[in-house]
Design a protein around this motif. Sequence first.
Motif, mmCIF file in Angstrom:
data_model
loop_
_atom_site.group_PDB
_atom_site.id
_atom_site.type_symbol
_atom_site.label_atom_id
_atom_site.label_comp_id
_atom_site.label_asym_id
_atom_site.label_seq_id
_atom_site.Cartn_x
_atom_site.Cartn_y
_atom_site.Cartn_z
ATOM 1 N N LYS A 134 0.813 -1.226 0.000
ATOM 2 C CA LYS A 134 0.000 0.000 0.000
ATOM 3 C C LYS A 134 0.844 1.273 0.000
ATOM 4 O O LYS A 134 0.460 2.261 -0.615
ATOM 5 C CB LYS A 134 -0.926 -0.009 1.221
ATOM 6 N N ALA A 135 1.931 1.241 0.746
ATOM 7 C CA ALA A 135 2.785 2.436 0.819
ATOM 8 C C ALA A 135 4.250 2.013 0.728
ATOM 9 O O ALA A 135 4.984 2.051 1.716
ATOM 10 C CB ALA A 135 2.521 3.191 2.117
ATOM 11 N N PRO A 136 4.675 1.596 -0.453
ATOM 12 C CA PRO A 136 6.056 1.093 -0.567
ATOM 13 C C PRO A 136 7.103 2.190 -0.400
ATOM 14 O O PRO A 136 6.903 3.320 -0.845
ATOM 15 C CB PRO A 136 6.097 0.509 -1.986
ATOM 16 N N THR A 137 8.161 1.856 0.282
ATOM 17 C CA THR A 137 9.287 2.793 0.403
ATOM 18 C C THR A 137 10.547 2.207 -0.252
ATOM 19 O O THR A 137 11.476 2.937 -0.566
ATOM 20 C CB THR A 137 9.617 3.103 1.884
ATOM 21 N N THR A 138 10.538 0.883 -0.418
ATOM 22 C CA THR A 138 11.732 0.227 -0.976
ATOM 23 C C THR A 138 11.357 -0.752 -2.074
ATOM 24 O O THR A 138 10.396 -1.515 -1.932
ATOM 25 C CB THR A 138 12.479 -0.536 0.138
ATOM 26 N N ILE A 139 12.120 -0.708 -3.145
ATOM 27 C CA ILE A 139 12.010 -1.722 -4.195
ATOM 28 C C ILE A 139 13.215 -2.644 -4.057
ATOM 29 O O ILE A 139 14.350 -2.169 -3.979
ATOM 30 C CB ILE A 139 12.045 -1.089 -5.608
ATOM 31 N N SER A 140 12.949 -3.941 -3.979
ATOM 32 C CA SER A 140 14.051 -4.908 -3.931
ATOM 33 C C SER A 140 14.164 -5.600 -5.277
ATOM 34 O O SER A 140 13.181 -6.150 -5.779
ATOM 35 C CB SER A 140 13.797 -5.957 -2.846
ATOM 36 N N LEU A 141 15.362 -5.541 -5.855
ATOM 37 C CA LEU A 141 15.626 -6.254 -7.103
ATOM 38 C C LEU A 141 16.359 -7.531 -6.729
ATOM 39 O O LEU A 141 17.379 -7.471 -6.027
ATOM 40 C CB LEU A 141 16.490 -5.405 -8.037
ATOM 41 N N LYS A 142 15.825 -8.665 -7.155
ATOM 42 C CA LYS A 142 16.433 -9.941 -6.745
ATOM 43 C C LYS A 142 16.720 -10.813 -7.955
ATOM 44 O O LYS A 142 15.935 -10.867 -8.894
ATOM 45 C CB LYS A 142 15.481 -10.709 -5.815
ATOM 46 N N ASN A 143 17.851 -11.473 -7.873
ATOM 47 C CA ASN A 143 18.180 -12.505 -8.855
ATOM 48 C C ASN A 143 19.099 -13.490 -8.154
ATOM 49 O O ASN A 143 20.239 -13.151 -7.833
ATOM 50 C CB ASN A 143 18.864 -11.907 -10.089
#
Lengths: 165, 267
Positions: free
Chosen positions: A113-122
């Motif tokens: 609902k209120a994202p503060t962080t985007i995590s990129l994963k591989n």
Amino acid sequence: MKRIQYILFAICILSIWSCKPEEFPPIGEAQNVVKSIQGTWGLTKVTQIDQDATTKGFPYKQLDITSVYPYTDLVVAFMGDAQGNPSTFTITSGNSPKIADLTTGNWAVDDVKAPTTISLKNGTITNSLSIGSYVSLKSGKLLIKRDKKLNGKVILSYQYEFTKK
Amino acid sequence: MNSLKSKQIMKKILLLIICCFGTIWASGQGKVTFSPATFTSEDEVTITLDVTGTPLEGANDVYIWAFSNDGVGGGKDASTNGQWGASSPNAKFTKTATNIFTFKFTGTILFGQSPAELINFGFLGKSIDGSKQTPDYKPFKFDPLVFTPGQFRLFPAKLDNTDMATVYFHQNLATDINLQRMTNIKVDLSFYNEAGSVVGSKQGIATVKESAILFSYSFIPDRVITVPAGTKLGKFTYQFSGTVKDAGGLDVQANGPVIEVVYTVFN
């Protein structure tokens, strides 16, 4: 004199009678930030921020480095699944310097609902990026910040401004 | 032919011996770490000292003997030092494990000097009576609390080997007359691996004239040189240079000092 009193009394009555609760217009649907992030974004501005200098109140706190190398070649695509949840991402750098260790993988947010962080994963690699103002999303701008820390203290940040393609 | 081969073998053996002695010497120096890794003179800092391989190996009590501004003048002994033959109880390290000791301090308090006065510090570990001691560990720089304008500047002040660096030459702040008059300003860059060996260099890079008195150059190392796979850069140096007119009106080379920048390892 009496007439004036009657008139004032009538004005008071009319004023009170005319008061009525005002209905507020609907505030509209809540902004779906995760959905707004989905799409293809072109990098338009890169700012380097010396957070240590900012903390100490030194001059020379930030520098626009967009034109040093072809950063504007870089394109990021955040894909969503059928339900609108984050799924895969691709980063196409072109001749731009890298802004993350990964070029493909899955992305996720810390709060739907209120994202503060985007995590990129591989695999085992994860890159965390901070999301800036939601307001800019409405005007087609995505602000992302990457922090570099020393013992938990942010020393240096890169602020990336993307424009929706 | 055989003589050449044996010479090469001898060289390799010699190198191996040097490496072995180097390793033994290094392991006998103890190890120092700081938390936080960088600090100003007003920050509380914890020194962690590993005395393995020093004369204090196996000791239960280790005392600090600290001193400020090593080699730059205006130094003082730490207020906790006491006498060499009888260390103050306040100088005692806390033992956290075998051969591992910690000591907490704030620069301005330990040395009784203002942030403006404190540039660096050093210390050693010792027994209470001074009969045993570690080597000197020095100098460790305090981060400045006040910005001091200078003729050369790096942005950002702390960066790693993947970051964009911008080096500046503020010609109006130059102290050398040749640097004040220098024109056709260029910059030389050299990059070093963690062992301190040169990985690559580029000379005579044209600078950006940001104003009549300010010149700069921005770069990411792997855009300037080819960094071999598996090589980690530990530092770089930069040097501004240009030309000045001699008495006969001819252009002569003028060089600024070589400035070294050690890359920060972010964690």
